[in-house]
Design a protein around this motif. Sequence first.
Motif, PDB file in Angstrom:
ATOM      1  N   GLU A  56      32.743 -45.470  16.330  1.00 28.25           N
ATOM      2  CA  GLU A  56      32.314 -46.294  17.470  1.00 28.25           C
ATOM      3  C   GLU A  56      33.399 -46.419  18.539  1.00 28.25           C
ATOM      4  O   GLU A  56      33.121 -46.219  19.728  1.00 28.25           O
ATOM      5  N   PRO A  57      34.668 -46.725  18.174  1.00 26.12           N
ATOM      6  CA  PRO A  57      35.700 -46.787  19.226  1.00 26.12           C
ATOM      7  C   PRO A  57      35.934 -45.447  19.910  1.00 26.12           C
ATOM      8  O   PRO A  57      36.263 -45.404  21.094  1.00 26.12           O
ATOM      9  N   PHE A  58      35.779 -44.356  19.173  1.00 23.60           N
ATOM     10  CA  PHE A  58      35.958 -43.031  19.767  1.00 23.60           C
ATOM     11  C   PHE A  58      34.899 -42.772  20.835  1.00 23.60           C
ATOM     12  O   PHE A  58      35.218 -42.378  21.959  1.00 23.60           O
ATOM     13  N   VAL A  59      33.629 -43.019  20.489  1.00 22.42           N
ATOM     14  CA  VAL A  59      32.545 -42.702  21.419  1.00 22.42           C
ATOM     15  C   VAL A  59      32.491 -43.701  22.568  1.00 22.42           C
ATOM     16  O   VAL A  59      32.437 -43.326  23.742  1.00 22.42           O
ATOM     17  N   ARG A  60      32.511 -44.985  22.246  1.00 20.96           N
ATOM     18  CA  ARG A  60      32.282 -45.997  23.289  1.00 20.96           C
ATOM     19  C   ARG A  60      33.565 -46.475  23.959  1.00 20.96           C
ATOM     20  O   ARG A  60      33.501 -47.079  25.031  1.00 20.96           O
ATOM     21  N   GLY A  61      34.709 -46.221  23.301  1.00 14.07           N
ATOM     22  CA  GLY A  61      35.969 -46.663  23.879  1.00 14.07           C
ATOM     23  C   GLY A  61      36.724 -45.538  24.557  1.00 14.07           C
ATOM     24  O   GLY A  61      36.815 -45.472  25.782  1.00 14.07           O
ATOM     25  N   LEU A  62      37.271 -44.623  23.757  1.00 17.14           N
ATOM     26  CA  LEU A  62      38.044 -43.503  24.299  1.00 17.14           C
ATOM     27  C   LEU A  62      37.193 -42.638  25.225  1.00 17.14           C
ATOM     28  O   LEU A  62      37.553 -42.393  26.378  1.00 17.14           O
ATOM     29  N   ILE A  63      36.057 -42.170  24.724  1.00 19.35           N
ATOM     30  CA  ILE A  63      35.172 -41.335  25.529  1.00 19.35           C
ATOM     31  C   ILE A  63      34.432 -42.182  26.561  1.00 19.35           C
ATOM     32  O   ILE A  63      34.125 -41.719  27.660  1.00 19.35           O
ATOM     33  N   GLY A  64      34.142 -43.427  26.213  1.00 16.78           N
ATOM     34  CA  GLY A  64      33.553 -44.364  27.169  1.00 16.78           C
ATOM     35  C   GLY A  64      32.082 -44.121  27.444  1.00 16.78           C
ATOM     36  O   GLY A  64      31.603 -44.384  28.556  1.00 16.78           O
ATOM     37  N   LEU A  65      31.346 -43.641  26.444  1.00 12.73           N
ATOM     38  CA  LEU A  65      29.932 -43.332  26.631  1.00 12.73           C
ATOM     39  C   LEU A  65      29.079 -44.487  26.122  1.00 12.73           C
ATOM     40  O   LEU A  65      29.182 -44.897  24.972  1.00 12.73           O
ATOM     41  N   ASP A  66      28.230 -45.003  26.989  1.00  7.40           N
ATOM     42  CA  ASP A  66      27.323 -46.078  26.625  1.00  7.40           C
ATOM     43  C   ASP A  66      25.988 -45.833  27.322  1.00  7.40           C
ATOM     44  O   ASP A  66      25.953 -45.387  28.466  1.00  7.40           O
ATOM     45  N   VAL A  67      24.899 -46.109  26.612  1.00  7.87           N
ATOM     46  CA  VAL A  67      23.566 -45.823  27.135  1.00  7.87           C
ATOM     47  C   VAL A  67      22.747 -47.104  27.160  1.00  7.87           C
ATOM     48  O   VAL A  67      22.720 -47.849  26.177  1.00  7.87           O
ATOM     49  N   ASN A  68      22.094 -47.363  28.276  1.00  7.42           N
ATOM     50  CA  ASN A  68      21.095 -48.424  28.367  1.00  7.42           C
ATOM     51  C   ASN A  68      19.753 -47.728  28.531  1.00  7.42           C
ATOM     52  O   ASN A  68      19.312 -47.442  29.639  1.00  7.42           O
ATOM     53  N   ALA A  69      19.121 -47.417  27.400  1.00  6.98           N
ATOM     54  CA  ALA A  69      17.892 -46.623  27.436  1.00  6.98           C
ATOM     55  C   ALA A  69      16.743 -47.319  28.157  1.00  6.98           C
ATOM     56  O   ALA A  69      16.011 -46.670  28.909  1.00  6.98           O
ATOM     57  N   PRO A  70      16.529 -48.644  27.958  1.00  3.94           N
ATOM     58  CA  PRO A  70      15.418 -49.275  28.671  1.00  3.94           C
ATOM     59  C   PRO A  70      15.539 -49.170  30.187  1.00  3.94           C
ATOM     60  O   PRO A  70      14.525 -49.083  30.887  1.00  3.94           O
ATOM     61  N   LYS A  71      16.758 -49.171  30.691  1.00  2.00           N
ATOM     62  CA  LYS A  71      16.965 -49.068  32.142  1.00  2.00           C
ATOM     63  C   LYS A  71      17.280 -47.640  32.577  1.00  2.00           C
ATOM     64  O   LYS A  71      17.647 -47.405  33.733  1.00  2.00           O
ATOM     65  N   LYS A  72      17.144 -46.689  31.624  1.00  2.00           N
ATOM     66  CA  LYS A  72      17.384 -45.275  31.906  1.00  2.00           C
ATOM     67  C   LYS A  72      18.728 -45.072  32.622  1.00  2.00           C
ATOM     68  O   LYS A  72      18.827 -44.410  33.657  1.00  2.00           O
ATOM     69  N   THR A  73      19.765 -45.661  32.028  1.00  2.00           N
ATOM     70  CA  THR A  73      21.094 -45.627  32.647  1.00  2.00           C
ATOM     71  C   THR A  73      22.139 -45.166  31.641  1.00  2.00           C
ATOM     72  O   THR A  73      22.152 -45.623  30.493  1.00  2.00           O
ATOM     73  N   ILE A  74      22.993 -44.258  32.089  1.00  2.00           N
ATOM     74  CA  ILE A  74      24.158 -43.833  31.302  1.00  2.00           C
ATOM     75  C   ILE A  74      25.401 -44.393  31.971  1.00  2.00           C
ATOM     76  O   ILE A  74      25.601 -44.233  33.192  1.00  2.00           O
ATOM     77  N   TYR A  75      26.236 -45.056  31.167  1.00  2.00           N
ATOM     78  CA  TYR A  75      27.535 -45.529  31.640  1.00  2.00           C
ATOM     79  C   TYR A  75      28.601 -44.624  31.024  1.00  2.00           C
ATOM     80  O   TYR A  75      28.681 -44.489  29.806  1.00  2.00           O
ATOM     81  N   PHE A  76      29.396 -44.035  31.873  1.00  2.00           N
ATOM     82  CA  PHE A  76      30.451 -43.135  31.405  1.00  2.00           C
ATOM     83  C   PHE A  76      31.771 -43.643  31.953  1.00  2.00           C
ATOM     84  O   PHE A  76      32.049 -43.532  33.154  1.00  2.00           O
ATOM     85  N   SER A  77      32.580 -44.255  31.069  1.00  2.00           N
ATOM     86  CA  SER A  77      33.837 -44.903  31.468  1.00  2.00           C
ATOM     87  C   SER A  77      34.974 -44.376  30.605  1.00  2.00           C
ATOM     88  O   SER A  77      35.524 -45.092  29.762  1.00  2.00           O
ATOM     89  N   PRO A  78      35.357 -43.121  30.791  1.00  2.00           N
ATOM     90  CA  PRO A  78      36.372 -42.521  29.911  1.00  2.00           C
ATOM     91  C   PRO A  78      37.755 -43.118  30.110  1.00  2.00           C
ATOM     92  O   PRO A  78      38.169 -43.417  31.228  1.00  2.00           O
ATOM     93  N   ASN A  79      38.446 -43.322  28.980  1.00  2.00           N
ATOM     94  CA  ASN A  79      39.840 -43.782  28.981  1.00  2.00           C
ATOM     95  C   ASN A  79      40.720 -42.661  28.432  1.00  2.00           C
ATOM     96  O   ASN A  79      41.352 -42.795  27.389  1.00  2.00           O
TER      97      ASN A  79
END
Length: 872
Positions: A661-684
Amino acid sequence: MKTRLSIFLLFIFILNLSAQENQKDFVPKFELKKNEIELSRIAQPTQYFDRIGRKAALMGYEDGTFEMWVWPWKPLRNFQLQFFVESSTTPIQPKDILKTISVTPEVATLTFSYESFTIKEIIMVPVNEKGAIILLDVNTTVPLTIVPGFLPVMQPQWPAGIGGQYSYWDDNVKGYIISEGRQRALFICGSPLGKQMTAPPAHMFADNPLQFKIEIKPNEVKNFFVPIIIAGGINAKYSEVKSLYDNLWQNAEKYYQINFDYYKNLRDNTVNIITPKKKLNLAYEWSKVALHNLMVNNPNLGYGMVAGYGLSGGGGRPGFAWFFGGDCFINSLSFNSIQDFNTVRDALKFTQKWQRQDNFPIRKNKPNEVNKDIGKMAHELSQSEGLIDWWNDYHFGYNHADTTPWYLVAIGDYYHQSGDLDFIRQSWNSIKQAYKWCLSKDSDGDGLMDLKGAGLGVLEFGKYVNIYADFYTSAIWTKGIEAVIEMSDAVGDLKLKADAELELKKALKAMEEKFWMPKKGIYSYGATEKGEQVDENTPWTSTGMKFKVLDDKHSIEALKKMTTSELITDWGVRSLSNKSELYDPANYNYGAVWPFISTLMTRALYNYNFSLSAYKLIQAIANHFFDNGLGVVAEVFSGNFNSKLAEGYHDQGFSAAGFTEPFVRGLIGLDVNAPKKTIYFSPNLPADWDSLLINNVKIGNDVINLKLLKNKNSVKLFLENKGNNKINFVFTPALGLGTIVKSVTLNGKSIDYKFPISEQAFLVKTAFELEKSSVLDITINPSPEIYLLPLKTDYGGTNNSLNILYQELKADSIITYVEGKSGNDYLLGLKNANLVNSVIGGELQNDFIRVSFKNGNVNEFIRKKIVLTIKK
């Protein structure tokens, strides 16, 4: 003359017939496919390894010794091969000639080599069968006898127990039958080439191992594998188990292919991430395997998620291979991160079956008693339920308070990431019951759950086990309220949404009032009923920062005090500061290192862009996939040494999740809000990374691929939408302090951008609508950036590497606060070193900074600051 020739030809014919008859009991040799995530090393005889299927598990040591489970039964343990050369009566032990181990998700291969033979032992557990297949690839120049032996057990999982076990040799299958008087389960262990060696007494187990022998002649098996099979059946007839036994060895190649395809499908149909660091890429793929292998298909209970695995020895507890609600919910966030949504849905459905209702569990001793805990989620469930009355006769089932708010967080995260509204509607009554139960445990009305009458929080023993309110449970509950708000809005339950919004305001306020310690600048672990705060520096408070349910300024202030060597080691995060009077490095709750805690701490650090501190922890947990059992992460380590605690199990799900989880959502910074059809990409991303590839990110039926390229003067993001819908895309990369943005373009045209405030990094944020293919280009004037070199920690080593505490930008200077051990020199990487005007606190050496710690007591960590002045 003709007579002699005829006799000779007849002799040859008989020999060929005999050879063909013998060969029919071998398995034709087939090639093992190349797998790019294969792990290999010199084998360690006492190191753990396992092979896990959905219905069976084989757990053992790298010398080939193992115990077997076909859920929920353990038919045997101490399985081991011995080798006899020619007519020798002295066995050659496998541990004495063990050479290498190689593991892929589908098989493990142990290599044994002696002066006159080499044997490769290929071990697999077919993913959906009740058994195991062992194939011996034998190359011998002399007659060789292989003797498999084992202790029959025939024991159900803890805490069940039975009597009346028995075993006998069955010449029809060339194997031992293992069962018990009521024949609730029956197992066969043998080989079609086997010959009986021991005769167990009738109606009971012998004290000595059951053994059989397989005799091999030179060149006899050049084109064949020697099969050894374990097959089982639960409430099955002998004929059914025999059929499975024959099917396993006769179709070994088919089962290998099924295993190979199963794990390839897991890789191909989840989020693919390729970084410049091979070790991280391997750790990521193995974390998928380790997590997915937690799913168990129990014949009596169904398909659900257990917590982990480990050897039970003479007992009945195979690690934590029974169903834990809290572990399932914690691990769900990692499954959601890699988008293995089917597994999460199956796991959540399983836990819903055991949610407390007025008529469940059945209260056989108090049938008229009203259940006051309707909605509470089960903490744990033994796989032996059905053989015992787990819910009535044992008190473990519902003894944790944090399990139920974790359920709300997990199912909320599932909806947020997958957009599966149908499942939320199906689960709505369960969700409301869980929410109401949590509300009922707010005995003082401050908006937070307390532990009074609710059960255990994060600790299970010791001084703080009976604390009135712990921060950990309160933070999870607060995040759970947020999840309920989102889900109630989705299903149209507007009254619940409005009520939850009021509860959230109370909870957020109470989190600060109850737990913030202004004099210390950290959050308290917990509070008494009188409001007295626990004055301890623990990582459990990072739970609130992971979920971002705390004041941002307080969170940043606290994290600056939590990145020191009091908590951070080269192999993970201690459960308690080593400065505490209660600190004990071997104590599970009061000082040991849990890789799970890194899930909390690392996510918290990345949320506030403490990227250097977080990346050290990412590397620390990644290393554990390679330093103990290959491809798995142990449960708990010493707080003083990089060494697994004896009480800790070898393959723990939430330990693997400490990386995923920290690798995908933290370091890579990938988060998905599927109901709002939105991808958040915040790489560190570390400063020395020049590329990142992410494929197979799904929103509904749309699939998005991303490629990021970095150089000195630009960050380019290439996007491909393989679906037909427009996707909202928000890109917020964390760049080095002092970076200056010159322009931002999307497909060659200027696009609006913002600069979100962050103390620890320079952020630039853009938002746009992605249709098909797009290229986003950020051109910059770079700044000098420090990065960490690969973290190397010897097994059994002490905490020794440099800690990066935090950074600041002041005028034309970048200040990095660090902590190192007295007497040590450290190297830090430096990107864009040509832009550095001067260095204070370190020595510039080409593209590195050397930092020396000369003063201080031996083994004492000393704080220092490095100041880089930037050329104008």
